[in-house]
Design a protein around this motif. Structure first.
Motif, mmCIF file in Angstrom:
data_model
loop_
_atom_site.group_PDB
_atom_site.id
_atom_site.type_symbol
_atom_site.label_atom_id
_atom_site.label_comp_id
_atom_site.label_asym_id
_atom_site.label_seq_id
_atom_site.Cartn_x
_atom_site.Cartn_y
_atom_site.Cartn_z
ATOM 1 N N ILE A 335 0.841 -1.212 0.000
ATOM 2 C CA ILE A 335 0.000 0.000 0.000
ATOM 3 C C ILE A 335 0.866 1.248 0.000
ATOM 4 C CG2 ILE A 335 -1.664 1.308 1.374
ATOM 5 C CD1 ILE A 335 -2.830 -1.395 2.258
ATOM 6 N N LEU A 336 1.931 1.229 0.851
ATOM 7 C CA LEU A 336 2.821 2.394 0.892
ATOM 8 C C LEU A 336 3.526 2.599 -0.437
ATOM 9 C CD1 LEU A 336 4.385 1.918 4.453
ATOM 10 C CD2 LEU A 336 2.693 3.632 3.758
ATOM 11 N N LEU A 337 3.955 1.475 -1.062
ATOM 12 C CA LEU A 337 4.598 1.606 -2.369
ATOM 13 C C LEU A 337 3.634 2.156 -3.412
ATOM 14 C CD1 LEU A 337 6.667 -1.707 -2.501
ATOM 15 C CD2 LEU A 337 7.564 0.619 -2.301
ATOM 16 N N LYS A 338 2.394 1.684 -3.342
ATOM 17 C CA LYS A 338 1.395 2.176 -4.291
ATOM 18 C C LYS A 338 1.140 3.659 -4.088
ATOM 19 C CE LYS A 338 -3.233 1.095 -5.981
ATOM 20 N NZ LYS A 338 -4.433 0.219 -5.762
ATOM 21 N N LEU A 339 1.024 4.065 -2.814
ATOM 22 C CA LEU A 339 0.809 5.490 -2.535
ATOM 23 C C LEU A 339 2.000 6.322 -2.979
ATOM 24 C CD1 LEU A 339 -0.817 5.257 1.025
ATOM 25 C CD2 LEU A 339 -1.966 5.810 -1.128
ATOM 26 N N ASN A 340 3.203 5.829 -2.722
ATOM 27 C CA ASN A 340 4.396 6.562 -3.153
ATOM 28 C C ASN A 340 4.464 6.659 -4.680
ATOM 29 O OD1 ASN A 340 5.240 6.932 -0.515
ATOM 30 N ND2 ASN A 340 6.419 5.013 -0.487
ATOM 31 N N LYS A 341 4.081 5.549 -5.332
ATOM 32 C CA LYS A 341 4.095 5.558 -6.799
ATOM 33 C C LYS A 341 3.078 6.554 -7.347
ATOM 34 C CE LYS A 341 4.048 2.330 -10.669
ATOM 35 N NZ LYS A 341 3.840 0.918 -11.057
ATOM 36 N N GLN A 342 1.870 6.563 -6.742
ATOM 37 C CA GLN A 342 0.860 7.529 -7.180
ATOM 38 C C GLN A 342 1.332 8.963 -6.950
ATOM 39 O OE1 GLN A 342 -2.735 6.570 -5.126
ATOM 40 N NE2 GLN A 342 -3.145 4.699 -6.340
ATOM 41 N N LYS A 343 1.980 9.145 -5.804
ATOM 42 C CA LYS A 343 2.478 10.487 -5.513
ATOM 43 C C LYS A 343 3.575 10.888 -6.494
ATOM 44 C CE LYS A 343 4.245 13.255 -1.678
ATOM 45 N NZ LYS A 343 4.693 13.223 -0.253
ATOM 46 N N GLU A 344 4.464 9.931 -6.812
ATOM 47 C CA GLU A 344 5.523 10.237 -7.775
ATOM 48 C C GLU A 344 4.940 10.528 -9.160
ATOM 49 O OE1 GLU A 344 8.105 6.938 -7.696
ATOM 50 O OE2 GLU A 344 9.029 7.428 -5.759
ATOM 51 N N GLU A 345 3.916 9.741 -9.550
ATOM 52 C CA GLU A 345 3.289 10.005 -10.854
ATOM 53 C C GLU A 345 2.634 11.372 -10.888
ATOM 54 O OE1 GLU A 345 0.618 6.845 -11.517
ATOM 55 O OE2 GLU A 345 2.171 5.376 -12.090
ATOM 56 N N GLU A 346 1.974 11.727 -9.793
ATOM 57 C CA GLU A 346 1.365 13.063 -9.747
ATOM 58 C C GLU A 346 2.432 14.151 -9.810
ATOM 59 O OE1 GLU A 346 -1.004 13.267 -6.279
ATOM 60 O OE2 GLU A 346 -2.568 11.905 -7.004
ATOM 61 N N ASP A 347 3.532 13.922 -9.055
ATOM 62 C CA ASP A 347 4.620 14.912 -9.116
ATOM 63 C C ASP A 347 5.200 14.994 -10.531
ATOM 64 O OD1 ASP A 347 4.222 15.346 -6.454
ATOM 65 O OD2 ASP A 347 5.866 14.028 -5.795
ATOM 66 N N ARG A 348 5.373 13.819 -11.172
ATOM 67 C CA ARG A 348 5.916 13.815 -12.524
ATOM 68 C C ARG A 348 4.964 14.517 -13.504
ATOM 69 N NH1 ARG A 348 6.038 8.792 -13.142
ATOM 70 N NH2 ARG A 348 7.920 8.436 -11.923
#
Length: 598
Positions: A335-348
Motif C-alpha cells: 500500500i505504501l509503495l502504491k501510494l508513493n508511486k501515485q504520488k511520484e506520478e502526480e509529481d511527474r
C-alpha cells in the motif's frame, strides 16, 4: 553430622539418656513431650527441635523402648502410649536432610509396624484382663496408640499401603471385642478418608479379607455402634472406588448381600447409610453407575482430545502470528509503495505540465523576440520554416508510433517463427541421430564386387601414394657398418665399466685400511704407557700381516709334530683342524689392533 545451634534441652536430654541405665530411659524420654508441647505448632523452632531429636538418635531410642517388655518399663502401658505420641509427633513434619532415604525407607515403616505390634499386645492384654479399671486404662492406651498411628499416616501417606497390607492390622480388624473393633474400624475409616487410592494397590487377597470382615461386622454383630461404623466404612469404599462396588454386585462371595441388608429394621441409627448402600447395590443404580463411568470416560477422552488440539493450536500459534504479521507488513508495504508511486506520478505529471507551460512560454517569447528582430519582409519566410520543422517533428513522432504499433502486432508471428525454427532444428538433429544409429546397427551386406574400372582406379591411387611417399631402404653394407659401430660402442662401455669397478674396489680397500688404522690408533696405549717395541708396530703396514703369517706357520708346524693317533681319519686334501683352545693361546701373542699385551 551433628547440627549446629542445637537446643540445650535436647543436648542435656541426650546426655542423660546416654548415661542413665536402660530401665530409666523411657521415663527420661517422656521429657520430650513437654519440650514439644511448649513449642508453637508449625514454627521453625519446632522443626529445628525435631531435627535435633532425630540427629541425636532419640527417635531410635523411642523405637527400641516400644519393642521392649512393658512389665520392665516404669509406668507400664501409660509410658509406652505416651512414647508413641512423642514418636508420631517427631516424625511428622521432620526434614531428615542427608539421611532421607534411611528415614523414609527404614525408620518410618519400622515405626508403623511397631505401632501395630503394640496395638496387638494391648488388644491381648485388654481381652485377658479382668479388672474394670485396668481395662479402662488399657483401652485408653490402645486409643492413644491408634491415634498416634493415624497421626503418623496423616503426615506420611505412603505408609498407608504398608499398614493395610500388614497381618497385624488384619488381626486387629478381626477382633470380636466391641470397643477394640470400633476403634480399629474408625481408624480405618479415617485412613480411607485421607487417601482411599491405596486400597486398590494392596493385594487382592488382603482386600477380600478386609471386605469380608467389614461385611461380617455389618451383618452379624449385634452392636449398633460397630454396625453403623461398618455401614459408613462400606459406603465410603463403594463410593470411592467403582471396582469395589462392581465386586460387591457381581462377585459370588457377596451374593444375596442386598437381600440381607433389606431385612434390617429401618428405624436404626444408620438406616440412612444403609439405604444409600442398598441403593448403590440395586441393578438400576448399578446401571447408572456404569453409565456414569462411561460418561466420565467419554469426558476424559474428550478432555484429552481437546487438550491435544489446544496444545497443537498453541504450538502453531507463534508461526500463525508470524505469518499474520508478515502478510500484514507485506500488505502495508505494498500500500505504501502504491501510494508513493501515485504520488511520484502526480509529481511527474505536474512537472511535465510545468515544463510544457514553461516551454510554451519560452516558445512564445522566442517567437515574439524573433518577430521583433526579423525584418517585416522576411516574417513570412520565417513562419514557413517554422511550420516545416514542426511538420517534420510531427511526422517523425507519427512514424515512430506507427512502427512500434506494427511491431507489437507482428510480435506473435515473430515468436511463432522463432519457435518453428527451433522445432525444425531439433527435428533435423533427431532425424540425423536416427539415421546414424541405423547405419551403425545395419546388418552386414558383404563386399561389393570390384569392376575392372574400379581396380584400375584403386591401383592408380596406390601408385600415386607410393610416388609421394617413397620408402627408406638400407643396403647390406650400411647395415653391417651400423652393426660394427654398435659393437664398438658396447665394448667401450664394458671396458669403462670394468675400470670403474676396479677403481671402486680400490677406494673401498683404502677406506677399510683407513678404518683399521683409526681403530688401532684408538685402542693403542698412550706414549707414557708404551714400552719396548710397541711404537715400532705402527711404522710399517706389513708388520700385522707378517705376524699373522708367522702365527699360521707355527700352528701348522705344531700340527705336523703332533702324534700319529691324532691324525687318524684325515686325508691329504683336508684342511688342518686346529683346536680352538690352542688357537686362542697362540693368538694371545699376536698384535691385535694396538692392544696392550697382558
Amino acid at each position: 553430622m551433628k547440627p549446629t545451634g542445637t537446643d540445650p534441652r535436647i543436648l542435656s536430654l541426650a546426655a542423660e539418656v546416654a548415661k542413665s541405665p536402660e530401665q530409666n530411659v523411657p521415663v527420661i524420654l517422656l521429657k520430650l513431650k513437654e519440650i514439644i508441647n511448649n513449642t508453637p505448632l508449625g514454627s521453625s523452632e519446632l522443626k529445628k527441635i525435631k531435627q535435633d531429636i532425630y540427629c541425636y538418635d532419640l527417635i531410635q531410642y523411642c523405637l527400641l523402648v516400644l519393642s521392649q517388655d512393658c512389665s520392665r518399663i516404669q509406668g507400664g502401658w501409660t509410658t509406652i502410649s505416651q512414647l508413641t505420641q512423642i514418636l508420631s509427633h517427631c516424625c511428622v513434619g521432620l526434614e531428615p536432610g542427608e539421611d532421607a532415604e534411611e528415614f523414609y525407607n527404614e525408620l518410618l515403616p519400622s515405626a508403623a509396624e511397631n505401632f501395630l505390634v503394640l496395638g496387638r499386645r494391648l488388644q491381648t492384654c485388654f481381652i485377658n484382663s479382668a479388672k474394670g479399671e485396668e481395662k479402662d486404662e488399657l483401652l485408653h492406651s490402645f486409643q492413644i496408640v491408634t491415634d498416634s498411628l493415624f497421626w503418623l499416616l496423616g503426615g506420611h501417606v505412603q505408609l498407608i499401603q504398608n499398614v493395610l497390607q500388614s497381618d497385624h492390622f488384619l488381626h486387629l480388624l478381626q477382633t470380636d471385642n466391641v470397643q477394640i473393633g470400633s476403634t480399629v474400624m474408625t481408624m480405618l475409616q479415617n485412613i480411607l478418608q485421607i487417601n482411599s487410592g491405596d486400597l486398590l494397590r494392596i493385594e487382592g487377597k488382603i482386600l477380600h479379607s478386609i471386605l469380608d470382615e467389614v461385611v461380617f461386622k455389618l451383618l452379624s454383630t449385634p452392636n449398633p455402634v460397630i454396625r453403623s461404623t461398618a455401614a459408613k466404612l462400606l459406603l465410603l469404599m463403594t463410593e470411592s472406588h467403582q471396582e469395589i462396588l462392581i465386586l460387591l454386585r457381581l462377585s459370588a462371595c457377596y451374593k444375596g448381600l442386598r437381600s440381607l441388608l433389606n431385612k434390617h429394621e429401618p428405624g436404626t441409627e444408620f438406616s440412612q447409610e444403609l439405604g444409600q448402600l442398598i441403593a448403590l447395590l440395586t441393578p438400576k443404580v448399578y446401571q447408572e453407575v456404569e453409565d456414569q463411568k462411561l460418561h466420565q470416560a467419554a469426558c476424559l477422552i474428550q478432555a484429552y482430545w481437546k487438550g491435544f488440539q489446544t496444545r497443537k493450536r498453541l504450538k502453531k500459534l507463534p508461526s500463525a502470528v508470524i505469518t499474520l504479521q508478515r502478510s500484514f507488513r507485506s500488505k502495508r508495504t505494498k500500500i505504501l509503495l502504491k501510494l508513493n508511486k501515485q504520488k511520484e506520478e502526480e509529481d511527474r505529471r505536474l512537472q511535465l505540465q510545468l515544463q510544457r507551460q514553461r516551454a510554451m512560454r519560452l516558445s512564445r517569447e522566442l517567437r515574439l523576440s524573433m518577430l521583433e528582430i526579423v525584418h517585416p519582409g522576411q516574417v513570412e519566410k520565417y513562419n514557413r520554416e517554422i511550420e516545416e520543422k514542426s511538420a517534420l517533428i510531427i511526422q517523425k513522432h507519427w512514424r515512430g508510433y506507427r512502427e512500434r504499433k506494427n511491431f507489437r502486432q507482428q510480435r506473435p508471428s515473430l515468436t511463432e517463427y522463432k519457435a518453428a525454427v527451433i522445432l525444425q532444428r531439433a527435428t533435423l538433429k533427431f532425424l540425423a541421430k536416427c539415421r546414424k544409429k541405423k547405419k551403425l546397427f545395419a546388418p552386414w551386406r558383404g563386399l561389393q564386387d570390384l569392376t575392372d574400372a574400379r581396380r584400375v582406379e584403386l591401383k592408380q591411387q596406390v601408385d600415386d601414394y607410393l610416388r609421394r611417399h617413397p620408402s627408406s631402404q638400407m643396403s647390406d653394407m650400411t647395415s653391417r657398418e651400423l652393426h660394427s659401430q654398435a659393437q664398438e660402442q658396447l665394448q667401450h662401455y664394458l671396458m669403462s665399466r670394468a675400470l670403474e669397478e676396479r677403481a671402486q674396489q680400490h677406494r673401498e680397500a683404502l677406506m677399510a685400511q683407513i678404518s683399521t688404522n683409526i681403530e688401532q690408533l684408538m685402542k693403542a696405549p698412550s706414549l707414557k704407557e708404551a714400552e719396548g717395541k710397541e711404537p715400532e708396530l705402527f711404522l710399517s703396514r706389513s708388520r700385522p700381516v707378517a705376524a699373522k703369517a708367522k702365527q699360521a706357520h707355527l700352528t701348522a708346524l705344531k700340527h705336523i709334530q703332533a702324534p700319529w693317533w691324532k691324525k687318524l681319519g684325515e686325508e691329504a686334501g683336508d684342511e688342518i683342524d686346529v683346536p680352538k683352545d690352542e688357537f686362542s693361546l697362540e693368538l694371545g701373542t699376536l698384535f691385535i689392533g694396538g692392544t696392550k699385551p697382558p
